[in-house]
Design a protein around this motif. Structure first.
Motif, PDB file in Angstrom:
ATOM      1  N   UNK A  88     -20.518  74.695  -6.506  1.00 22.34           N
ATOM      2  CA  UNK A  88     -20.859  73.339  -6.088  1.00 22.34           C
ATOM      3  C   UNK A  88     -22.257  72.974  -6.559  1.00 22.34           C
ATOM      4  N   UNK A  89     -23.159  73.942  -6.502  1.00 24.98           N
ATOM      5  CA  UNK A  89     -24.536  73.723  -6.938  1.00 24.98           C
ATOM      6  C   UNK A  89     -25.051  74.992  -7.623  1.00 24.98           C
ATOM      7  N   UNK A  90     -26.175  74.879  -8.270  1.00 24.72           N
ATOM      8  CA  UNK A  90     -26.757  76.015  -8.974  1.00 24.72           C
ATOM      9  C   UNK A  90     -26.984  77.188  -8.026  1.00 24.72           C
ATOM     10  N   UNK A  91     -26.646  78.373  -8.484  1.00 27.56           N
ATOM     11  CA  UNK A  91     -26.876  79.586  -7.693  1.00 27.56           C
ATOM     12  C   UNK A  91     -27.033  80.747  -8.669  1.00 27.56           C
ATOM     13  N   UNK A  92     -28.274  81.153  -8.887  1.00 28.84           N
ATOM     14  CA  UNK A  92     -28.541  82.209  -9.853  1.00 28.84           C
ATOM     15  C   UNK A  92     -28.361  83.609  -9.263  1.00 28.84           C
ATOM     16  N   UNK A  93     -28.117  83.696  -7.956  1.00 30.00           N
ATOM     17  CA  UNK A  93     -27.858  84.995  -7.330  1.00 30.00           C
ATOM     18  C   UNK A  93     -26.361  85.295  -7.231  1.00 30.00           C
ATOM     19  N   UNK A  94     -25.512  84.351  -7.606  1.00 27.16           N
ATOM     20  CA  UNK A  94     -24.080  84.516  -7.376  1.00 27.16           C
ATOM     21  C   UNK A  94     -23.499  85.773  -8.035  1.00 27.16           C
ATOM     22  N   UNK A  95     -23.889  86.148  -9.258  1.00 25.97           N
ATOM     23  CA  UNK A  95     -23.337  87.394  -9.817  1.00 25.97           C
ATOM     24  C   UNK A  95     -23.616  88.616  -8.936  1.00 25.97           C
ATOM     25  N   UNK A 137     -21.886  91.628 -17.556  1.00 30.22           N
ATOM     26  CA  UNK A 137     -22.445  90.740 -16.544  1.00 30.22           C
ATOM     27  C   UNK A 137     -22.471  89.329 -17.126  1.00 30.22           C
ATOM     28  N   UNK A 138     -21.844  88.357 -16.470  1.00 35.50           N
ATOM     29  CA  UNK A 138     -21.772  87.009 -17.056  1.00 35.50           C
ATOM     30  C   UNK A 138     -23.134  86.326 -17.059  1.00 35.50           C
ATOM     31  N   UNK A 197     -29.674  87.057 -14.942  1.00 35.97           N
ATOM     32  CA  UNK A 197     -29.322  88.483 -15.278  1.00 35.97           C
ATOM     33  C   UNK A 197     -28.784  88.689 -16.684  1.00 35.97           C
ATOM     34  N   UNK A 198     -29.423  89.503 -17.362  1.00 33.68           N
ATOM     35  CA  UNK A 198     -28.987  89.809 -18.748  1.00 33.68           C
ATOM     36  C   UNK A 198     -27.778  90.727 -18.786  1.00 33.68           C
ATOM     37  N   UNK A 199     -27.003  90.660 -19.845  1.00 30.55           N
ATOM     38  CA  UNK A 199     -25.827  91.515 -19.994  1.00 30.55           C
ATOM     39  C   UNK A 199     -26.253  92.970 -20.035  1.00 30.55           C
ATOM     40  N   UNK A 200     -25.425  93.861 -19.503  1.00 32.83           N
ATOM     41  CA  UNK A 200     -25.740  95.289 -19.493  1.00 32.83           C
ATOM     42  C   UNK A 200     -24.536  96.081 -19.943  1.00 32.83           C
ATOM     43  N   UNK A 201     -24.788  97.310 -20.335  1.00 30.76           N
ATOM     44  CA  UNK A 201     -23.712  98.159 -20.793  1.00 30.76           C
ATOM     45  C   UNK A 201     -22.880  98.641 -19.614  1.00 30.76           C
ATOM     46  N   UNK A 202     -21.552  98.527 -19.659  1.00 30.41           N
ATOM     47  CA  UNK A 202     -20.729  98.970 -18.543  1.00 30.41           C
ATOM     48  C   UNK A 202     -20.663 100.481 -18.487  1.00 30.41           C
ATOM     49  N   UNK A 203     -20.256 100.997 -17.320  1.00 26.32           N
ATOM     50  CA  UNK A 203     -19.982 102.419 -17.235  1.00 26.32           C
ATOM     51  C   UNK A 203     -18.884 102.743 -18.239  1.00 26.32           C
ATOM     52  N   UNK A 204     -19.096 103.793 -19.008  1.00 22.69           N
ATOM     53  CA  UNK A 204     -18.163 104.110 -20.084  1.00 22.69           C
ATOM     54  C   UNK A 204     -16.860 104.666 -19.535  1.00 22.69           C
ATOM     55  N   UNK A 205     -15.735 104.020 -19.843  1.00 24.36           N
ATOM     56  CA  UNK A 205     -14.422 104.505 -19.420  1.00 24.36           C
ATOM     57  C   UNK A 205     -14.052 105.736 -20.240  1.00 24.36           C
ATOM     58  N   UNK A 206     -13.312 106.622 -19.624  1.00 23.70           N
ATOM     59  CA  UNK A 206     -12.892 107.847 -20.300  1.00 23.70           C
ATOM     60  C   UNK A 206     -11.638 107.579 -21.114  1.00 23.70           C
ATOM     61  N   UNK A 207     -11.596 107.941 -22.367  1.00 23.32           N
ATOM     62  CA  UNK A 207     -10.391 107.755 -23.164  1.00 23.32           C
ATOM     63  C   UNK A 207      -9.200 108.458 -22.528  1.00 23.32           C
ATOM     64  N   UNK A 208      -8.021 107.906 -22.762  1.00 23.07           N
ATOM     65  CA  UNK A 208      -6.810 108.471 -22.157  1.00 23.07           C
ATOM     66  C   UNK A 208      -6.609 109.922 -22.548  1.00 23.07           C
ATOM     67  N   UNK A 215     -24.214  76.936 -12.498  1.00 23.23           N
ATOM     68  CA  UNK A 215     -23.084  76.432 -11.702  1.00 23.23           C
ATOM     69  C   UNK A 215     -21.742  77.008 -12.143  1.00 23.23           C
ATOM     70  N   UNK A 216     -21.725  77.775 -13.216  1.00 28.69           N
ATOM     71  CA  UNK A 216     -20.453  78.333 -13.678  1.00 28.69           C
ATOM     72  C   UNK A 216     -20.688  79.741 -14.243  1.00 28.69           C
ATOM     73  N   UNK A 217     -19.739  80.635 -13.904  1.00 25.54           N
ATOM     74  CA  UNK A 217     -19.787  82.014 -14.391  1.00 25.54           C
ATOM     75  C   UNK A 217     -18.386  82.425 -14.834  1.00 25.54           C
ATOM     76  N   UNK A 218     -18.311  83.095 -15.960  1.00 22.49           N
ATOM     77  CA  UNK A 218     -17.024  83.555 -16.493  1.00 22.49           C
ATOM     78  C   UNK A 218     -16.991  85.080 -16.526  1.00 22.49           C
ATOM     79  N   UNK A 219     -16.028  85.635 -15.801  1.00 18.63           N
ATOM     80  CA  UNK A 219     -15.867  87.086 -15.724  1.00 18.63           C
ATOM     81  C   UNK A 219     -14.652  87.505 -16.545  1.00 18.63           C
ATOM     82  N   UNK A 220     -14.862  88.460 -17.429  1.00 20.91           N
ATOM     83  CA  UNK A 220     -13.766  89.015 -18.227  1.00 20.91           C
ATOM     84  C   UNK A 220     -13.508  90.443 -17.777  1.00 20.91           C
TER      85      UNK A 220
END
Length: 630
Positions: free
Chosen positions: A224-231, A124-125, A47-58, A132-137
């Motif tokens: 534990x093992x490769x999983x490309x559907x995990x996101x 999207x990570x 899965x390629x990175x995508x633009x997030x829903x735009x947050x509304x400024x305070x 086998x590894x995904x990093x979420x910010x």
């Protein structure tokens, strides 16, 4: 999800076959001989990175935010079971949870095919270490709704809230039917769960190697093992952030006190009757900014909605209305704003496949999709009558499947709003093989020959007996609504055609879910709507490791399980699709289900609702709409 398929009468859903003879067929004598040989041999299939829903400024204009005068009126066709994401396993509860609580990711509202996009995550990570590894910010400045559990403090969302949500799924005390989403996947998580089972206490403070909180806003998950559907799994409502303070405060009553970072809060809940949601004043707000494709209706929708700050609607009033006629009449009286059209009313609302003139004149519009969903009738593989793997038991299940008339179901009950499926994966889902054809067809004569061959002889009363001479009765667990009764009639006709005495066990759907997951039933109709649009989400329904969770048939096959575990290590590819085909062949040999149909979802929407579009995966697409205030 568990997911019950929406508007699958008499059959639960969360999103998704071929028994009717439209597959390639052989002369019946040849087909029966081949079937005998199969039953006797029981040969393994190999899965390629995508633009997030735009947050509304305070500083955004608060006047553009949720208006309490705007009320959206909805209905659930079955009762909810509660709003704890760890324990809820059907779409009815999930729809409400999705409005209150938020996972890290979600799915784009307009994109087809469905596209994964960030929700509380910044992006999207990308898969690391071969999946086998995904990093979420996590985006900073997201807060939970105000609740006494926070002692008057403004509580910010952190990475630890997602760790806690994941761990709650495998805590034995929760008996979560959703544990399979993370079980056997994350390094160190199963060991922690096993220790809790042994000691009677889950240690939420223990460090799990595969759940690393790198800082307040960064979560690294190692598999534990490769999983490309995990996101995609991390986009499910069951993986929504949960504040530990809330669970500590409400304990066993947590299902009645959902507290999240989403656009709505639970104001009132009368179980199996009414749910009232109000806009969450702490919600950050998002700007409607989805990009339409080539569909002109989508472009019109986007032109009307773009730039609006969500949520616009201040109150969502949800009623539980299990009778299809009650929902239809309420919509006709404009008491409901959105209606999943019950199949009974298709001839009235969609004559000749087009929206009725009377509805069009009122400004009602139609949103229609073929659901990425299946429905099926499961045999309890642990039941002494229909379960087991002996040749006689295989023959009994196969004969019951052959006796059922799927064409009649589509024509009479579903009013033509369904298509038979060839495999447990529906069209539109990664891994679906358009060339696969099932070998089982509607053939009562062949079913009778099969039963005769394996010792199910008829008694003086005309009904068949078990090979040991004892009476044979097949009992279907069913509900009390009109459509369920139509399915019962179709099943009785099928059983009469092969001389099997048929009985119905009536009960509440929520109770039957519990019984099915405990393997305490004989035959029960169920459904699954895609949590995420990947074949793994459907093939896992038959994996032996998911018994008491998503595997409602309580089916376990060493051959199937080995193929499934191999498929889990591959991304969507021709090689994985071949494994899915092999798994489907083993499924046909064992026949733990009568595989049903994929249904068209016809959603009628009142004129005053702006921006509604039926979605294949999102449980609550109404989160992205507006209404004209009455």
């Amino acid at each position: 999800m568990t997911r019950d398929a929406k508007d699958t009468p008499g059959q639960p859903w969360h999103h998704r076959r071929m028994d009717d003879g439209s597959a390639t067929t052989l002369p019946r004598a040849v087909a029966i001989a081949a079937l005998f040989a199969t039953l006797l041999a029981l040969a393994p299939i190999a899965a390629a990175a995508a633009t997030p829903l735009a947050a509304v400024p305070a500083a955004a204009d608060e006047a553009k935010r949720a208006d309490p005068a705007k009320v959206l009126h909805l209905a659930l066709s079955r009762a909810e079971t509660g709003f704890d994401p760890a324990r809820a396993s059907e779409v009815y509860s999930g729809e409400v949870i999705s409005a209150i609580m938020e996972p890290l990711l979600t799915f784009d509202y307009l994109a087809r095919p469905v596209k994964l996009v960030p929700l509380t995550a910044e992006e999207v990570p990308k898969p690391e270490d071969e999946g086998r590894r995904y990093t979420f910010r996590i985006r900073k400045g997201i807060h939970f709704a105000a609740d006494p559990a926070f002692g008057g403090r403004l509580r910010e969302l952190t990475a630890a809230d997602y760790v806690y949500a994941i761990e709650r799924l495998v805590d034995p005390a929760n008996r979560s039917p959703n544990a399979f989403y993370v079980q056997g996947k994350i390094v160190g998580l199963d060991a922690l769960a096993a220790k809790a089972k042994a000691t009677g206490r889950f240690n939420y403070d223990a460090k799990v190697p595969g759940l690393r909180v790198r800082d307040r806003y960064t979560l690294e998950i190692t598999l534990i093992r490769s999983d490309y559907t995990f996101p995609q799994v991390m986009a499910l409502f069951n993986l929504s952030a949960v504040a530990r303070e809330v669970v500590a405060r409400y304990g066993s009553d947590i299902a009645a006190h959902p507290v999240g970072t989403g656009p709505y809060m639970l104001k009132q809940w009368v179980p199996a009757s009414r749910i009232l949601l109000v806009a969450n004043p702490q919600f950050r707000g998002v700007t409607w900014n989805f990009t339409p494709g080539d569909d002109p209706d989508d472009r019109t929708l986007a032109a009307r909605m773009r730039g609006r700050i969500l949520p616009q609607i201040g109150v969502v009033d949800i009623r539980v209305m299990e009778e299809a006629q009650s929902r239809w009449l309420a919509f006709e009286r404009s008491e409901l704003d959105v209606l999943d059209l019950p199949s009974d009313f298709v001839p009235v609302a969609l004559p000749d496949g087009k929206l009725a003139g009377s509805l069009a004149a009122k400004g009602v519009y139609l949103s229609r999709i073929l659901l990425p969903a299946i429905n099926y009738t499961a045999f309890n593989m642990q039941d002494p009558v229909v379960g087991g793997s002996s040749n006689a038991k295989l023959a009994l299940r196969r004969a019951i499947v052959m006796a059922y008339d799927t064409d009649a179901e589509i024509r009479v009950i579903r009013q033509g709003q369904a298509v038979p499926l060839q495999m447990p994966i529906p069209p539109g889902v990664a891994g679906f093989d358009p060339d696969y054809r099932r070998g089982i067809r509607h053939d009562p004569a062949g079913a009778n020959e099969l039963l005769d061959r394996f010792g199910y002889t008829r008694g003086a009363d005309g009904f068949r007996r078990l090979p040991d001479g004892k009476p044979l009765t097949i009992t279907l667990s069913s509900q009390n609504d009109t459509t369920a009764r139509e399915f019962e009639s179709l099943w009785k006709k099928a059983m009469d055609s092969i001389g099997i005495r048929f009985a119905v066990d009536k009960g509440r759907y929520s109770d039957q879910i519990k019984a099915a997951l405990a393997c305490h039933y004989q035959m029960w109709s169920y459904g699954w709507i895609a949590d995420y649009p990947d074949g793994d989400n459907f093939m896992q329904l038959l994996y032996g490791g998911n018994i008491h969770q998503s595997n409602a048939a309580c089916y376990r096959s060493p051959t199937y399980d080995a193929l499934y575990l191999r498929s889990r290590q591959l991304p969507d590819s021709p090689d994985r699709t071949k494994l899915f085909d092999q798994m489907t062949k083993q499924f046909e040999i064992d026949s733990p289900w009568r595989l049903g149909v994929a249904t068209w979802r016809n959603v009628l929407v009142q004129r005053r609702v702006v921006g509604y579009k039926a979605h294949p995966v999102l449980l609550a697409p109404w989160l992205y709409v507006d209404v004209d205030a009455r």
